[in-house]
Design an enzyme around this catalytic site. Structure first.
Site, short mmCIF file in Angstrom:
data_model
loop_
_atom_site.label_atom_id
_atom_site.label_comp_id
_atom_site.label_asym_id
_atom_site.label_seq_id
_atom_site.Cartn_x
_atom_site.Cartn_y
_atom_site.Cartn_z
CE1 TYR A 144 -2.25 3.32 2.59
CE2 TYR A 144 -3.64 2.63 0.76
CZ TYR A 144 -3.33 3.53 1.75
OH TYR A 144 -4.11 4.66 1.92
CG ASP A 239 6.01 3.81 0.17
OD1 ASP A 239 4.79 3.60 -0.07
OD2 ASP A 239 6.41 4.46 1.15
CE LYS A 267 2.98 5.13 7.74
NZ LYS A 267 1.61 5.17 8.27
#
Ligand code: KE4
Length: 427
Positions: A144, A239, A267
């Site tokens: 994802y 990613d 994050k």
């Protein structure tokens, strides 16, 4: 535990917000219960609106590696807020965070800040397409990368190599440009690349797949992707929104020694405030507006508050011994859980890399999404609800990773291990 106030807040929220939440996973649908509404947090703990205390292994889905409300992060945010939250103009803070990130990633020569991981990956893909002049991209089932249209795509049926949407609203013609492969399967990647020779702009992947639980790359997988991309003129986008500064100060790329042409982050670099970033070689990044023609922008990109939280966080986690401590805590929890699960009749498989981990309800191992889907999600739901009732807040879905913070104490870990024994009995 009493959740009366959370229940009331959930009803009120659903009257205004779809599903009562601003991000779907928070609705606890996969956990089989209503969500708890959080009122405050400190260190390894979060506290819900009913005053219940939980040991937190979600940590805002990774950012809170220092634990919640670290005094130096709070102080940095408060100090910056007193001078202004956002100006829509450049500040020195953006360059300071950029320098910290680039020092941790030698393959990032230029970096652009955005406000979410989705923006980072969406922008990196547009950059790859513009830089290579190619339209197709390749991603992996189970990975994802946020909710940009190009990425809400799954494998087409049968032998079709083109993708089909995983969500209404994504045009089929758009999804066709996204190819999907099996994670950890280099042969599959090679056959898709050969079938689309010269047409693929980038391969994007999570170097450790944290959105199908916690799936490490098998030996040679990352290196193999690097070699394919180099040989075929395809940009490798790694990613690291989740793994960046999580599994090492230099993320998964430091851990595994494989470097992407572009890197996406988020994050932890925001310390809990909205920050994403994408970066890579100067030659590629300078194709972005205003230097080059590839457009990308954001009103709050690099805003001072978020930069301050990120700078304070990275300065603290680069301190000597931080990742060794995080590893010791994570290994202690793993050893304790292994002992408990060995004595249980419930089929579980624990997978971990550094301070991110997952308990699959199956025998495992889990090397790709098809493996992950063999998990008993009902058993996970019963386990999750028992752990929550015992004051342990886990990721509320089987296909999510959990996160350790440096603030978790031995007492927290021992309480967690004891709770697992009781929760497995409830499964
Ligand atoms: P955001 O747009 O949610 O900031 O980042 C998207 C993203 C990109 N890349 C990776 C590897 C990610 O894990 C994420 C987001 N992670 C999820 C947790 N699995 C966020 C939780 C949520 O969607 O609420």
């Amino acid at each position: 535990m009493n959740h009366n106030i959370s229940e009331e807040l959930f009803i009120k929220a659903k009257a205004m917000i779809p599903g009562g939440v601003n991000s779907p996973v928070r609705a606890f649908k996969s956990a089989g219960c209503n969500p708890i509404f959080i009122e405050k947090a400190a260190g390894s703990k979060i506290y819900d609106a009913d005053g219940n205390e939980y040991i937190d292994y979600v940590g805002s889905w990774g950012p809170m590696i220092l634990g919640h409300c670290h005094p130096k992060v709070v102080e940095a945010i408060q100090k910056t807020a007193a001078s202004g939250a956002s100006f829509g103009a450049p500040t020195a803070l953006e360059t300071e965070l950029a320098e910290l990130v680039c020092a941790a990633y030698p393959n990032i020569e230029r970096i652009r800040m955005v406000s979410s991981g989705t923006e980072a990956t969406m922008s990196a893909i547009r950059l790859a397409r513009g830089y290579t002049g190619r339209d197709k991209i390749l991603k992996f089932d189970g990975c994802y990368h946020g909710h940009a249209d190009s990425l809400l795509v799954k494998a087409g049926s049968g032998l079709a190599t083109f993708g089909v949407p995983t969500s209404p609203g994504v045009p089929a013609d758009f999804a066709k440009l996204t190819l999907t492969a099996t994670y950890n399967d280099l042969a599959n990647v090679k056959e898709i690349v050969a079938a689309n020779k010269g047409e693929i702009a980038c391969i994007i992947l999570e170097a450790i797949a944290g959105n199908m639980g916690c799936v490490p790359p098998v030996a040679g997988f990352l290196q193999g992707l690097r070699e394919i991309c180099t040989a075929e003129g395809i940009l490798l986008i790694i990613d690291e929104v989740m793994t960046g500064f999580r599994v090492a100060y230099g993320g998964a790329q430091e851990r595994y020694g494989v470097r992407g042409d572009l890197v996406c982050l988020g994050k932890i670099i925001g310390g809990g405030l909205p920050v994403g970033a994408f970066g890579g070689k100067k030659e590629i990044m300078d194709s972005l507006s205003p230097e080059g023609g590839i457009y990308q922008a954001g009103t709050l990109s690099g805003n001072p508050l978020a930069m301050s939280a990120g700078i304070a966080t990275l300065k603290l986690i680069q301190e000597e011994g931080f990742y060794q401590q995080l590893e010791e805590k994570s290994a202690y929890l793993e050893n304790g859980l292994q002992q408990v699960t060995e004595n249980s009749s419930v089929a579980t498989c624990w997978q971990r890399v550094g301070g991110m981990f997952c308990t699959y309800f199956q025998n495992g191992p889990v090397n790709n999404f098809d493996d992950a889907l063999k998990s008993d999600t009902d058993a996970f739901g019963r386990y999750f609800r028992s752990m929550l009732d015992q004051g342990i807040n886990l990721a509320p879905a089987q296909f999510e990773a959990g996160f350790m913070s440096i603030a978790h104490s031995k007492e927290d870990l021992d309480k967690t291990i004891t709770a697992v024994e009781k929760a497995l009995a409830a499964v």
